[in-house]
Design a protein around this motif. Structure first.
Motif, short mmCIF file in Angstrom:
data_model
loop_
_atom_site.label_atom_id
_atom_site.label_comp_id
_atom_site.label_asym_id
_atom_site.label_seq_id
_atom_site.Cartn_x
_atom_site.Cartn_y
_atom_site.Cartn_z
N MET A 43 0.86 -1.18 0.00
CA MET A 43 0.00 0.00 0.00
C MET A 43 0.90 1.24 0.00
SD MET A 43 -2.83 1.06 2.94
CE MET A 43 -3.91 -0.31 2.65
N SER A 44 0.63 2.15 -0.91
CA SER A 44 1.43 3.37 -1.00
C SER A 44 1.08 4.32 0.15
CB SER A 44 1.20 4.07 -2.34
OG SER A 44 -0.09 4.66 -2.35
N ASP A 45 1.92 5.31 0.35
CA ASP A 45 1.67 6.29 1.41
C ASP A 45 0.34 6.99 1.19
OD1 ASP A 45 4.07 5.62 2.56
OD2 ASP A 45 5.15 7.35 1.75
N LYS A 46 0.07 7.35 -0.04
CA LYS A 46 -1.18 8.06 -0.34
C LYS A 46 -2.39 7.17 -0.07
CE LYS A 46 -3.42 10.90 -3.73
NZ LYS A 46 -3.27 11.74 -4.87
N GLU A 47 -2.29 5.92 -0.50
CA GLU A 47 -3.39 4.98 -0.26
C GLU A 47 -3.62 4.79 1.25
OE1 GLU A 47 -2.99 2.17 -4.22
OE2 GLU A 47 -1.84 1.66 -2.43
N ARG A 48 -2.52 4.71 1.98
CA ARG A 48 -2.65 4.54 3.43
C ARG A 48 -3.31 5.76 4.07
NH1 ARG A 48 1.83 2.66 7.85
NH2 ARG A 48 0.33 2.42 9.54
N LEU A 49 -2.92 6.96 3.65
CA LEU A 49 -3.54 8.17 4.18
C LEU A 49 -5.03 8.22 3.86
CD1 LEU A 49 -0.75 10.78 3.44
CD2 LEU A 49 -1.51 10.02 5.68
N GLU A 50 -5.37 7.82 2.65
CA GLU A 50 -6.80 7.79 2.28
C GLU A 50 -7.56 6.78 3.14
OE1 GLU A 50 -6.69 7.01 -1.91
OE2 GLU A 50 -6.14 9.08 -2.41
N TYR A 51 -6.94 5.63 3.40
CA TYR A 51 -7.57 4.62 4.24
C TYR A 51 -7.80 5.15 5.65
CZ TYR A 51 -8.03 0.40 7.05
OH TYR A 51 -8.46 -0.54 7.95
N ILE A 52 -6.77 5.83 6.20
CA ILE A 52 -6.89 6.40 7.55
C ILE A 52 -8.01 7.43 7.57
CG2 ILE A 52 -5.71 7.85 9.26
CD1 ILE A 52 -3.10 6.38 8.41
N GLU A 53 -8.06 8.26 6.55
CA GLU A 53 -9.12 9.28 6.49
C GLU A 53 -10.50 8.62 6.47
OE1 GLU A 53 -10.12 13.36 4.04
OE2 GLU A 53 -8.94 11.82 3.04
N GLU A 54 -10.65 7.56 5.72
CA GLU A 54 -11.94 6.83 5.68
C GLU A 54 -12.28 6.24 7.05
OE1 GLU A 54 -11.53 3.92 2.58
OE2 GLU A 54 -11.38 5.46 1.02
N GLN A 55 -11.26 5.69 7.72
CA GLN A 55 -11.49 5.09 9.03
C GLN A 55 -11.93 6.15 10.04
OE1 GLN A 55 -11.94 2.15 8.53
NE2 GLN A 55 -10.24 0.94 9.31
N VAL A 56 -11.28 7.31 10.00
CA VAL A 56 -11.66 8.39 10.91
C VAL A 56 -13.08 8.86 10.60
CG1 VAL A 56 -11.15 10.78 11.57
CG2 VAL A 56 -9.30 9.11 11.39
#
Length: 134
Positions: free
Chosen positions: A1-14
């Motif tokens: 998972m790329s950094d950007k994908e991970r940040l998007e995932y975290i944003e969705e989780q929040v």
């Protein structure tokens, strides 16, 4: 998972966590603060990515500029060597002409008109120097 994908995932989780907290009516202020912090972190990460792209672009531009400068340096050095060789040929030819005149002709002969053969010698030596022969 790329950094950007991970940040998007975290944003969705929040976002899911905020939605859940809203539905249960608990911890809304804390979750909102966390969400704002996460958004800020995401924005910072995006800025970092943009700066990295700009940095890579600038590095490429600088590498190209260095390459062009090195090419120009070598070209100038070559031109300098050619000019120095030409100067040496001219100096040699002029010294040869001077020597030939001093050796082969007396001042009286020069004054009396023995110039035809002298001019031929001078012409040939000058021609050789201009053509680059040694």
């Amino acid at each position: 998972m790329s950094d950007k994908e991970r940040l998007e995932y975290i944003e969705e989780q929040v976002q899911e966590l905020l939605t859940l907290a809203d539905s249960e009516g608990c911890g809304e202020a804390n979750l909102l603060a966390i969400y704002n912090d996460m958004i800020w972190l995401i924005e910072q990460a995006e800025k970092v990515e943009q700066l990295q792209r700009e940095n890579e672009k600038e590095q490429k531009r600088l590498r190209n500029q260095i390459y062009e400068t090195v090419e120009e340096k070598f070209l100038l050095e070559k031109q300098l060597r050619q000019a120095q060789a030409k100067i040496e040929r001219y100096e040699k030819a002029l010294k040869g002409i001077k020597n030939d005149i001093e050796t082969d002709y007396t001042q009286e002969e020069i004054a009396l008109g023995e110039m035809t053969s002298l001019l031929t010698v001078i012409y040939e030596q000058a021609q050789q120097a201009l053509e680059g022969e040694k």
